[in-house]
Design a protein around this motif. Structure first.
Motif, PDB file in Angstrom:
ATOM      1  N   ARG A 178       0.823  -1.213   0.000  1.00  0.00           N
ATOM      2  CA  ARG A 178       0.000   0.000   0.000  1.00  0.00           C
ATOM      3  C   ARG A 178       0.856   1.262   0.000  1.00  0.00           C
ATOM      4  O   ARG A 178       1.967   1.267   0.523  1.00  0.00           O
ATOM      5  CB  ARG A 178      -0.885   0.033   1.255  1.00  0.00           C
ATOM      6  N   PHE A 191       0.254   5.289   1.262  1.00  0.00           N
ATOM      7  CA  PHE A 191      -0.629   6.205   1.979  1.00  0.00           C
ATOM      8  C   PHE A 191      -0.063   7.617   1.849  1.00  0.00           C
ATOM      9  O   PHE A 191       1.093   7.853   2.197  1.00  0.00           O
ATOM     10  CB  PHE A 191      -0.701   5.848   3.465  1.00  0.00           C
ATOM     11  N   ASP A 196      -0.718  14.087  10.646  1.00  0.00           N
ATOM     12  CA  ASP A 196      -0.933  12.699  11.065  1.00  0.00           C
ATOM     13  C   ASP A 196       0.250  12.186  11.880  1.00  0.00           C
ATOM     14  O   ASP A 196       0.084  11.314  12.743  1.00  0.00           O
ATOM     15  CB  ASP A 196      -1.162  11.805   9.849  1.00  0.00           C
ATOM     16  N   LYS A 221       2.182   4.737  12.066  1.00  0.00           N
ATOM     17  CA  LYS A 221       1.948   3.451  12.730  1.00  0.00           C
ATOM     18  C   LYS A 221       0.612   2.849  12.305  1.00  0.00           C
ATOM     19  O   LYS A 221       0.522   1.637  12.026  1.00  0.00           O
ATOM     20  CB  LYS A 221       1.973   3.634  14.249  1.00  0.00           C
ATOM     21  N   ASN A 222      -0.419   3.682  12.242  1.00  0.00           N
ATOM     22  CA  ASN A 222      -1.735   3.190  11.828  1.00  0.00           C
ATOM     23  C   ASN A 222      -1.717   2.687  10.391  1.00  0.00           C
ATOM     24  O   ASN A 222      -2.381   1.692  10.058  1.00  0.00           O
ATOM     25  CB  ASN A 222      -2.782   4.300  11.979  1.00  0.00           C
ATOM     26  N   ALA A 223      -0.955   3.387   9.525  1.00  0.00           N
ATOM     27  CA  ALA A 223      -0.863   2.971   8.124  1.00  0.00           C
ATOM     28  C   ALA A 223      -0.207   1.594   8.013  1.00  0.00           C
ATOM     29  O   ALA A 223      -0.680   0.717   7.272  1.00  0.00           O
ATOM     30  CB  ALA A 223      -0.067   4.008   7.327  1.00  0.00           C
ATOM     31  N   LEU A 230      -0.027  -0.800  10.329  1.00  0.00           N
ATOM     32  CA  LEU A 230      -0.920  -1.824  10.869  1.00  0.00           C
ATOM     33  C   LEU A 230      -2.100  -2.083   9.949  1.00  0.00           C
ATOM     34  O   LEU A 230      -2.542  -3.235   9.787  1.00  0.00           O
ATOM     35  CB  LEU A 230      -1.408  -1.412  12.264  1.00  0.00           C
ATOM     36  N   THR A 231      -2.630  -1.035   9.324  1.00  0.00           N
ATOM     37  CA  THR A 231      -3.739  -1.194   8.383  1.00  0.00           C
ATOM     38  C   THR A 231      -3.334  -2.079   7.214  1.00  0.00           C
ATOM     39  O   THR A 231      -4.076  -2.992   6.812  1.00  0.00           O
ATOM     40  CB  THR A 231      -4.209   0.181   7.858  1.00  0.00           C
ATOM     41  N   ALA A 232      -2.138  -1.827   6.657  1.00  0.00           N
ATOM     42  CA  ALA A 232      -1.658  -2.617   5.519  1.00  0.00           C
ATOM     43  C   ALA A 232      -1.492  -4.084   5.902  1.00  0.00           C
ATOM     44  O   ALA A 232      -1.885  -4.984   5.149  1.00  0.00           O
ATOM     45  CB  ALA A 232      -0.345  -2.047   5.007  1.00  0.00           C
ATOM     46  N   LYS A 269      -2.949  -5.718   8.487  1.00  0.00           N
ATOM     47  CA  LYS A 269      -4.261  -6.322   8.776  1.00  0.00           C
ATOM     48  C   LYS A 269      -4.994  -6.665   7.492  1.00  0.00           C
ATOM     49  O   LYS A 269      -5.605  -7.738   7.369  1.00  0.00           O
ATOM     50  CB  LYS A 269      -5.106  -5.352   9.603  1.00  0.00           C
ATOM     51  N   ASP A 270      -4.963  -5.743   6.528  1.00  0.00           N
ATOM     52  CA  ASP A 270      -5.648  -5.984   5.253  1.00  0.00           C
ATOM     53  C   ASP A 270      -5.011  -7.141   4.483  1.00  0.00           C
ATOM     54  O   ASP A 270      -5.691  -7.876   3.781  1.00  0.00           O
ATOM     55  CB  ASP A 270      -5.621  -4.719   4.385  1.00  0.00           C
TER      56      ASP A 270
END
Length: 281
Positions: A155, A157, A163, A169-171, A173-175, A177-178
């Motif tokens: 990904r 972002f 941000d 960090k959220n980016a 973890l999002t990648a 998890k997805d």
């Protein structure tokens, strides 16, 4: 002092590196998998990791690829500014090496010449080549065949500066998890922060070639790598996506300067083999 490098040497090395990368796991990845097998807390996770070890053993003994997806050849060329190439064009030499390696090594040819027409080139060319000019008179070649099970899970972002580190960090973890089980975990997570849209992606790709267990020299980046690895391994995705405490073997982060209005972040995920070979010519 100018040093002449014959591009036939580039062809020969690229050919051998294509075969080597697809048949043998690098020492750092091999150690990481063995360590993970010991530390994994899930019995099913341990079983999967042992199966991966058995797969590597069979590939070694029978001289067959460690994965059926032998990847698209990604080549990083660090060219000393005092090097003069003699012979065919360097790009042609790289592609000839890939052609010979994938054909003579009986590796699966996975490249199509056009993304829409999708006719197979039948020799796994062209490669994706990244050049950099560096001091000295050496050529350092990094060959990293990239399978698309994990590549498809990557990904980019385009975050806002506000941000900040929490957004990064959220980016990440999002990648992850997805991606879930689709990236053939345990995975290695390459992260690029900064630059532009395309620069952060290259940073993330190059991060995957850094030895597992070797951290960034920048203190906050090292802390980020360690924190993200811990958080990813708490997600419970586990080996093969079947649950466990080993979802990732490493998180490698590269950074670069960026614009005052941006915070680009790329997450380039690689599967448990994370193939890469480095040679100096």
């Amino acid at each position: 002092m100018i040093r002449t490098v014959n591009t036939e040497d580039i062809v020969k090395n690229i050919k051998e590196m294509c075969i080597e990368a697809n048949h043998y796991l690098s020492k750092d990845m091999d150690k990481a998998l063995k360590d993970a097998t010991v530390s994994e807390k899930s019995e099913l996770g341990k079983k999967i990791l042992n199966q991966l070890q058995e797969n590597l053993k069979i590939a070694d003994e029978e001289m067959i690829p460690i994965c059926q997806d032998t990847g698209m050849a990604v080549i990083f060329l660090e060219v000393g500014q005092d090097v003069h190439f003699e012979g065919m064009a360097i790009e042609d030499a790289v592609n000839e090496g890939v052609r010979q390696g994938y054909t003579e090594g009986y590796l699966r040819k996975s490249v199509v010449g056009d993304p829409i027409i999708r006719e197979n080139t039948k020799d796994n060319t062209p490669a994706v080549i990244h050049y950099s000019i560096v001091p000295g008179d050496k050529v350092i070649i990094t060959m990293a065949p990239k399978g698309f099970g994990s590549e498809n899970m990557s990904r980019v972002f385009m975050l806002k500066p506000a941000d900040g580190i929490e957004g990064v960090k959220n980016a990440i973890l999002t990648a992850v998890k997805d991606a879930g089980p689709n990236a053939c975990p345990p995975m290695v997570v390459g992260v690029g922060i900064g630059g532009t849209f395309e620069k952060c992606a290259i940073l993330a790709k190059k991060a995957l070639t850094r030895p597992v267990g070797e951290h960034s020299a920048i203190p906050y980046v090292k802390e980020l790598e360690e924190e993200m690895l811990e958080k990813i391994n708490r997600l419970g995705i586990g080996p093969g996506g079947l649950g466990g405490t080993t979802t990732a073997l490493a998180v490698n982060v590269n950074t670069y300067a960026t614009h005052i209005a941006g915070l680009p972040v790329a997450v380039n995920i690689c599967c448990h083999v994370n193939r890469h070979v480095v040679r100096e010519v």
